[in-house]
Scaffold this motif. Structure first.
Motif, PDB file in Angstrom:
ATOM      1  N   LEU A   1      11.536   1.885  -0.727  1.00 31.40           N
ATOM      2  CA  LEU A   1      10.702   1.824   0.469  1.00 31.40           C
ATOM      3  C   LEU A   1      10.589   3.150   1.217  1.00 31.40           C
ATOM      4  O   LEU A   1       9.538   3.456   1.767  1.00 31.40           O
ATOM      5  CB  LEU A   1      11.224   0.741   1.416  1.00 31.40           C
ATOM      6  N   THR A   2      11.655   3.916   1.272  1.00 28.92           N
ATOM      7  CA  THR A   2      11.593   5.149   2.043  1.00 28.92           C
ATOM      8  C   THR A   2      11.782   6.401   1.206  1.00 28.92           C
ATOM      9  O   THR A   2      11.558   7.503   1.700  1.00 28.92           O
ATOM     10  CB  THR A   2      12.655   5.145   3.166  1.00 28.92           C
ATOM     11  N   SER A   3      12.204   6.247  -0.056  1.00 26.03           N
ATOM     12  CA  SER A   3      12.428   7.414  -0.910  1.00 26.03           C
ATOM     13  C   SER A   3      12.605   6.938  -2.342  1.00 26.03           C
ATOM     14  O   SER A   3      12.293   5.783  -2.672  1.00 26.03           O
ATOM     15  CB  SER A   3      13.675   8.185  -0.463  1.00 26.03           C
ATOM     16  N   ASP A   4      13.131   7.820  -3.200  1.00 26.02           N
ATOM     17  CA  ASP A   4      13.396   7.446  -4.587  1.00 26.02           C
ATOM     18  C   ASP A   4      14.709   6.702  -4.759  1.00 26.02           C
ATOM     19  O   ASP A   4      15.046   6.285  -5.874  1.00 26.02           O
ATOM     20  CB  ASP A   4      13.419   8.702  -5.480  1.00 26.02           C
ATOM     21  N   SER A   5      15.470   6.547  -3.683  1.00 28.27           N
ATOM     22  CA  SER A   5      16.749   5.835  -3.762  1.00 28.27           C
ATOM     23  C   SER A   5      16.768   4.680  -2.771  1.00 28.27           C
ATOM     24  O   SER A   5      15.995   4.645  -1.813  1.00 28.27           O
ATOM     25  CB  SER A   5      17.916   6.795  -3.496  1.00 28.27           C
ATOM     26  N   VAL A   6      17.660   3.753  -3.016  1.00 26.92           N
ATOM     27  CA  VAL A   6      17.760   2.557  -2.171  1.00 26.92           C
ATOM     28  C   VAL A   6      18.270   2.933  -0.779  1.00 26.92           C
ATOM     29  O   VAL A   6      19.177   3.752  -0.636  1.00 26.92           O
ATOM     30  CB  VAL A   6      18.716   1.534  -2.814  1.00 26.92           C
ATOM     31  N   SER A   7      17.695   2.325   0.224  1.00 30.48           N
ATOM     32  CA  SER A   7      18.125   2.559   1.604  1.00 30.48           C
ATOM     33  C   SER A   7      18.327   1.223   2.308  1.00 30.48           C
ATOM     34  O   SER A   7      18.096   0.144   1.740  1.00 30.48           O
ATOM     35  CB  SER A   7      17.077   3.382   2.356  1.00 30.48           C
TER      36      SER A   7
ATOM     37  N   GLU B   1       0.815  -1.217   0.000  1.00 28.99           N
ATOM     38  CA  GLU B   1       0.000   0.000   0.000  1.00 28.99           C
ATOM     39  C   GLU B   1       0.848   1.267   0.000  1.00 28.99           C
ATOM     40  O   GLU B   1       0.468   2.272  -0.607  1.00 28.99           O
ATOM     41  CB  GLU B   1      -0.929   0.000   1.211  1.00 28.99           C
ATOM     42  N   VAL B   2       1.997   1.229   0.684  1.00 29.16           N
ATOM     43  CA  VAL B   2       2.798   2.455   0.801  1.00 29.16           C
ATOM     44  C   VAL B   2       3.810   2.616  -0.322  1.00 29.16           C
ATOM     45  O   VAL B   2       4.338   3.707  -0.527  1.00 29.16           O
ATOM     46  CB  VAL B   2       3.544   2.514   2.163  1.00 29.16           C
ATOM     47  N   LEU B   3       4.084   1.563  -1.081  1.00 26.79           N
ATOM     48  CA  LEU B   3       5.061   1.657  -2.158  1.00 26.79           C
ATOM     49  C   LEU B   3       4.499   2.466  -3.323  1.00 26.79           C
ATOM     50  O   LEU B   3       3.339   2.314  -3.701  1.00 26.79           O
ATOM     51  CB  LEU B   3       5.453   0.262  -2.650  1.00 26.79           C
ATOM     52  N   GLY B   4       5.355   3.299  -3.888  1.00 26.63           N
ATOM     53  CA  GLY B   4       4.972   4.049  -5.069  1.00 26.63           C
ATOM     54  C   GLY B   4       5.170   3.221  -6.329  1.00 26.63           C
ATOM     55  O   GLY B   4       5.579   2.056  -6.281  1.00 26.63           O
ATOM     56  N   ALA B   5       4.924   3.843  -7.450  1.00 20.02           N
ATOM     57  CA  ALA B   5       5.008   3.135  -8.719  1.00 20.02           C
ATOM     58  C   ALA B   5       6.441   2.848  -9.138  1.00 20.02           C
ATOM     59  O   ALA B   5       6.707   1.859  -9.810  1.00 20.02           O
ATOM     60  CB  ALA B   5       4.295   3.936  -9.807  1.00 20.02           C
TER      61      ALA B   5
END
Length: 232
Positions: free
Chosen positions: A159-165, A151-155
């Protein structure tokens, strides 16, 4: 504690198929850190030798050796790598980012690791049954957590931003472990997990994005890859 520098050699002790060890290998790869991998064979008792127990008294993986410094526990290693090698920070560049990433990682540790482990181990041991209350509860908790992530993931982000964390690095091996458990289990299929890519499409697309990152394919557990090749 031993003083080290970025130029000191980095050695990772790992076991093929261990999600925590895979997690650290992902971090090293994503951060572009040159390291020597020392794969341990559990069947041969490599993790119980006096030499290895001197590094990790519990005989577990991962263990990271950086120069004379020895670090155990995957999250401690990830946090250390961000401080020792600050390029491409996995815990964010700002206090706000660090808080969001640590919060997600700790939720995974407290809410997801337990049920996922019970389901995966039950499948791999051939004892998983939805008629067993412990397994039924674990499957329900696992489904709840994965549904929430979907549900929280964008297209097209992570997970937390546009870059890998570090949150992405934590989760990717866990999903791989669950898929491996489903592939080899002699138990009847667990319908919910068999169809998880259909049930949680954004999570599936996230997994595909992770798999396509540079170097990630090379971290895939080699004995899984060998088994899959033998059956194709």
């Amino acid at each position: 504690m031993a003083e080290v520098s970025e130029t000191d050699p980095v050695v990772l002790y790992w076991i093929s198929g261990s999600p925590p060890a895979w997690r650290v290998m992902l971090a090293l790869t994503l951060k572009g850190i040159t390291f020597e991998g020392k794969r341990l064979d559990v069947g041969a008792g490599d993790n119980r030798t006096p030499l290895y127990l001197a590094l990790n008294p519990l005989g577990q993986v991962p263990t990271l050796q950086h120069g004379r410094l020895v670090i155990r526990e995957s999250l401690a290693i990830l946090a250390y790598l961000d401080r020792a090698f600050p390029e491409r920070m996995l815990f964010g560049d700002t206090p706000t980012q660090a808080a969001a990433i640590w919060q997600r990682v700790m939720l995974f540790e407290t809410q997801l690791a337990g049920p996922a482990g019970r389901v995966a181990r039950g499948l791999m041991r051939g004892v998983f049954s939805t008629q067993t209350p412990e397994h039924e509860d674990a499957l329900e908790a696992l489904a709840t957590q994965l549904s929430g992530l979907d549900e929280v993931l964008g297209a097209d982000g992570f997970l937390t931003s546009d870059s890998v964390s570090a949150a992405d690095v934590w989760l990717y091996p866990l999903l791989g472990w669950l898929e491996r458990a489903l592939a080899i289990t002699p138990c009847p299929p667990v319908a919910l997990l068999e169809d998880w890519r259909l049930a949680w499409p954004r999570l599936a697309r996230w997994q595909d994005r992770m798999a396509q990152l540079d170097g990630i394919a090379g971290t895939y557990p080699p004995h899984w890859a060998a088994d899959e090749a033998a059956h194709t």
